[in-house]
Structures are given as C-alpha cells and as structure tokens.
Design a protein around this motif. Structure first.
Motif, PDB file in Angstrom:
ATOM      1  N   SER A  82      -5.485   5.964   6.822  1.00  9.25           N
ATOM      2  CA  SER A  82      -4.335   6.678   6.127  1.00  9.25           C
ATOM      3  C   SER A  82      -2.857   5.773   6.880  1.00  9.25           C
ATOM      4  O   SER A  82      -2.691   6.152   7.755  1.00  9.25           O
ATOM      5  N   VAL A  88       0.742  -1.188   0.073  1.00  7.40           N
ATOM      6  CA  VAL A  88      -0.057  -0.118   0.099  1.00  7.40           C
ATOM      7  C   VAL A  88       1.015   1.179  -0.032  1.00  7.40           C
ATOM      8  O   VAL A  88       1.964   1.126   0.702  1.00  7.40           O
ATOM      9  N   MET A  89       0.551   2.188  -0.729  1.00 11.12           N
ATOM     10  CA  MET A  89       1.182   3.499  -0.930  1.00 11.12           C
ATOM     11  C   MET A  89       0.832   4.415   0.497  1.00 11.12           C
ATOM     12  O   MET A  89      -0.493   4.506   0.922  1.00 11.12           O
ATOM     13  N   GLU A  90       1.950   5.208   1.087  1.00 10.50           N
ATOM     14  CA  GLU A  90       1.938   6.129   2.219  1.00 10.50           C
ATOM     15  C   GLU A  90       0.743   6.930   1.847  1.00 10.50           C
ATOM     16  O   GLU A  90       0.583   7.580   0.919  1.00 10.50           O
ATOM     17  N   GLY A  91      -0.252   7.064   2.867  1.00 13.51           N
ATOM     18  CA  GLY A  91      -1.480   8.011   2.855  1.00 13.51           C
ATOM     19  C   GLY A  91      -2.563   7.302   2.238  1.00 13.51           C
ATOM     20  O   GLY A  91      -3.575   7.814   2.569  1.00 13.51           O
ATOM     21  N   ASP A  92      -2.477   6.040   1.748  1.00 13.34           N
ATOM     22  CA  ASP A  92      -3.692   5.320   1.164  1.00 13.34           C
ATOM     23  C   ASP A  92      -4.437   4.529   2.428  1.00 13.34           C
ATOM     24  O   ASP A  92      -3.796   4.350   3.473  1.00 13.34           O
ATOM     25  N   ARG A  93      -5.588   4.028   2.097  1.00 19.15           N
ATOM     26  CA  ARG A  93      -6.437   3.389   2.789  1.00 19.15           C
ATOM     27  C   ARG A  93      -5.989   1.872   2.867  1.00 19.15           C
ATOM     28  O   ARG A  93      -6.031   1.415   1.548  1.00 19.15           O
TER      29      ARG A  93
END
Length: 429
Positions: free
Chosen positions: A172, A124-129
């Motif tokens: 996040s 998962v990308m930083e800041g995503d759910r």
C-alpha cells in the motif's frame, strides 16, 4: 612360426582397453546442458551387452545402471564442478571403469541490470500496490538482488535466488514512498547497479473548503464577492469549479496545487447557497454549501423614500416645522434656544472585509436607527435621518439658513411696525 609369434605379440594389445568418458561441451557454463558418453574403444564380441553407470566424485548420477552409454544433464551449475567417470558391466558381471575426467563449470557474471515498475511508468495512486522488478540480461548461478531507496541508498530488501529477475513489493503506497529507487545484482563477480527510477505517488483531492470574502459585514448589490476554494490534499494540477445554487459560475485551475479564487459582482439574484468542486483526475470532491443573504437597497428607492419623508413631514407638521426652524435660527444667532433632545450624528464605520465560511451563516450587523423628538404643545413628532451625499447636505444647510433668515426678517418687520425697539426685541426673545 611367424603368425604364431605375431599373435603372442598382439595378444596383450588386443585385450579390451579402459573405457573413455567424453563430456560435451568439455567446458560448460552455468545453466547450459552437458552430455556424458561412456565410450568403449574395443568390444570382445559384437553381440556383447553392457550396463553403464556414471559418477561424479563418489556419487552415482542419473538413474544408476542403464543400457544407454549416454547421460544427459539438463543444466550444469558451479557446484557441479568435479571429477567424473563411468563404468560398464558385462553380462558375466565383469566391470570396466573409465579414467576420471575433471569438468569445470564456468559462471557468467551479471550484466545489464535494470529496474522496472508495476504499474508501468512509475506513477501509482496512493493506497495501491507497487512492485519494483530487478532484472539482469546475463548472469548465472545464484544471484543476489538488493533494492535501495533514495540517492543515498537506504537498503529496503535483499533476495538470493537462481533467477534472472526478482521482485520487491510495497502493498500500500503512501505519500512518503514518492522517491527515487535503484537495485543491485551480483553473483560473485562484484555488484552491478541499475539506473535510478522515480516513483510518483498520485493523491486524490480531499474535500475542499469554500470561503466567501465580502468588503463589508452586510454584503450589498454591486459589491465584489470573492469565492476562494482550496483542497488541503491532492496532487496537482487541480481544477476548481464554482457553483451558485448548483448553477456553474466558472472554473479556475491551480497548476501547482493550492487553492483558486473566483470574483463575482453581486446582483439582486445572487443571494443563496454557494459551493465549489475540486478535481485532479483521480476523483472529484464537492465542498459544503455556504449561504449568503443580503438586502437590495437601490439608489432610486432610497432617494424617493427620503424625499417623501421630508415632504410628508413638512406638510404634516405645518406651524410646528416653522417654529422649529425659527428656534434653530435664533439658536445660531444668539445661542438662547436649545432643543429638548440634541441632534446626534451617526459615526461613519471604517471599511472592513468580512469572510463567510462554509459553516452556519454568521451573525449580521443590525442597522442603527436614530430618532430626534420635537415637542409642539401636546404633540410629539419624530424625524428619521439617513446619510446624504455631501452636496445634498450643503444644499439642505443653505436652504435651512435661507428659510431661517426669512422667518427672522418677517418677525423683525412686524415688531418694528408695533414700535418695538431692538433691545425690546432681544428681551422679548
């Protein structure tokens, strides 16, 4: 007489018997449907009409009184365990009641607990759910789900619901959320854990910093310039591109993160602005520009300039140059002649490495110029010096000594012709 006797004996047996309640299946499991049937073994009249009602313990079930002798229960649960019976009422308001039947609802233990992620794959990308989905293949009733972080089992959340799946959400994601996770499910038969799932948090690269490293303060042609580019944040691998005036010089990869360097042999065209770019597949970032300015002194031009200066001085100074050489030669022999301004030698600087950052151009070291003044009558002459290789210095010294000796010998010969002794010669000097 006999038929009458049989009728008296059969009369009690032929009266309507109690109702029967039949449950199908008789031993249901949680979540399964059950059908209750109120059955009358003997009816007094074929056209008799009845109303039926079903009960559990003291509470009526379904819609209450109905003409149907059956009641369909869509799903039975553990709390539905109890005592069931039914009643039938005739048109004459005569009520018949069945015997009570005990129905036990069995619970299925949870089994095959698994943990899945959304997005799939655990990246998962930083800041995503990020959503952690805990599921069981089997299990009935109220199931309690618990989520844990790390192998030591830091409890994050627990939920109890009548479902085979439950979700835990991180709205996040941060870099600190990169860890192993697992979940546990239980419905009264003991906890059942899932396997470990690793979560990887992908971090986009930050804006990189470009540093230029040169072997000296004032870079020159043929120096090797090192360009070092580094993004302080970003998930590896990182690919770096290097640019001179937006023209690509080359690229370097950092498989484990950190920075990368690119070496460049300077030519006359390499003055100007330099920059670099970092990219790890989550977006590219460009550094600020770093300006590099340097002079381009070539060996051929320096040699030509030096020889031209010497020839011009020799041709222009004339007798003053011969007098200077004569005075310098006598000084070496008898130590009486001294120049008005002594010659000074330039110190040789120690080699250093200089770094240019992507900031305003650092101050450049200024070249040092040295003058030696020669006075001849009312005229003042200046000599400009520069560093010569050792072989050229030795050759110049040998040439000067030879010329000094020649001038001294010529003067001495003239004095001898005038009958001046050696003592008078030295006194005259």
């Amino acid at each position: 007489m006999l038929p009458r006797l049989l009728l008296l004996i059969c009369a009690p047996l032929c009266e309507p018997a109690d109702l029967l309640l039949i449950a199908s299946p008789s031993h249901p499991t949680e979540g399964s449907p059950v059908t209750l049937t109120c059955k009358m073994p003997f009816l007094q009249s074929s056209d008799a009409q009845f109303q039926f009602c079903f009960f559990r313990d003291t509470r009526a079930l379904g819609p209450g009184w109905s003409s149907s002798p059956k009641l369909q229960i869509a799903a039975m649960w553990k709390e539905d365990t109890g005592s069931y019976w039914c009643e039938a009422q005739t048109m004459a308001s005569k009520v018949l009641r069945s015997r009570r039947s005990q129905i036990n609802v069995h619970r299925v233990p949870v089994a095959d607990v698994s943990l899945e992620t959304q997005p799939p794959g655990g990246q998962v990308m930083e800041g995503d759910r990020l959503v952690l989905i805990c599921s069981v293949a089997m299990g009935t009733g109220d199931i309690t789900f618990l989520w844990y972080k790390g192998a030591v089992g830091l409890n994050l959340q627990s939920k109890t619901q009548r479902s085979l799946t439950a979700e835990y959400e991180i709205p996040s994601v941060r870099e600190s959320d990169a860890e192993q996770y697992y979940c546990v499910a239980e419905n009264g038969y003991g906890p059942s854990p899932s396997g470990l799932v690793s979560i990887t948090v992908r971090i986009p690269v930050s804006r990189p910093i470009l540093m230029l490293r040169a072997p000296r303060a004032q870079a020159a042609v043929e120096d090797v310039l090192e360009l070092h580019c580094e993004a302080l944040r970003g998930s590896p691998p990182v690919l770096y591109w290097f640019y001179h005036e937006d023209i690509t010089l080359g690229s370097r990869s950092a498989p484990s993160g950190g920075g990368a360097s690119f070496n460049l042999s300077l030519t006359a065209e390499h003055s100007g602005n330099y920059s670099c770019e970092a990219n790890n597949g989550l977006g590219a970032q460009r550094s600020e520009a770093v300006t590099l300015n340097f002079t381009v002194p070539t060996g051929a031009r320096s040699n030509h300039l030096t020889s031209g200066v010497i020839e011009g001085l020799l041709c222009t100074l004339g007798p003053a140059t011969v007098a200077l050489l004569f005075c310098y030669g006598l000084k070496r022999k008898i130590g009486r002649c001294s120049a008005r301004d002594p010659l000074r030698s330039l110190p040789s600087p120690l080699p250093q490495e200089f770094t240019y950052l992507n900031s305003p151009t650092p101050g450049q070291l200024q070249p040092i110029y040295e003058n030696v003044n020669v006075v001849s009558g009312d005229e003042v002459y200046s000599l400009a010096y520069y560093n010569q290789p050792e072989q050229e210095s030795v050759a110049a010294e040998t040439l000067g000594t030879h010329m000094e000796d020649k001038v001294s010998l010529d003067i001495y010969s003239r004095l001898r012709k005038a009958n001046i002794t050696d003592v008078d010669y030295e006194d005259a000097l």
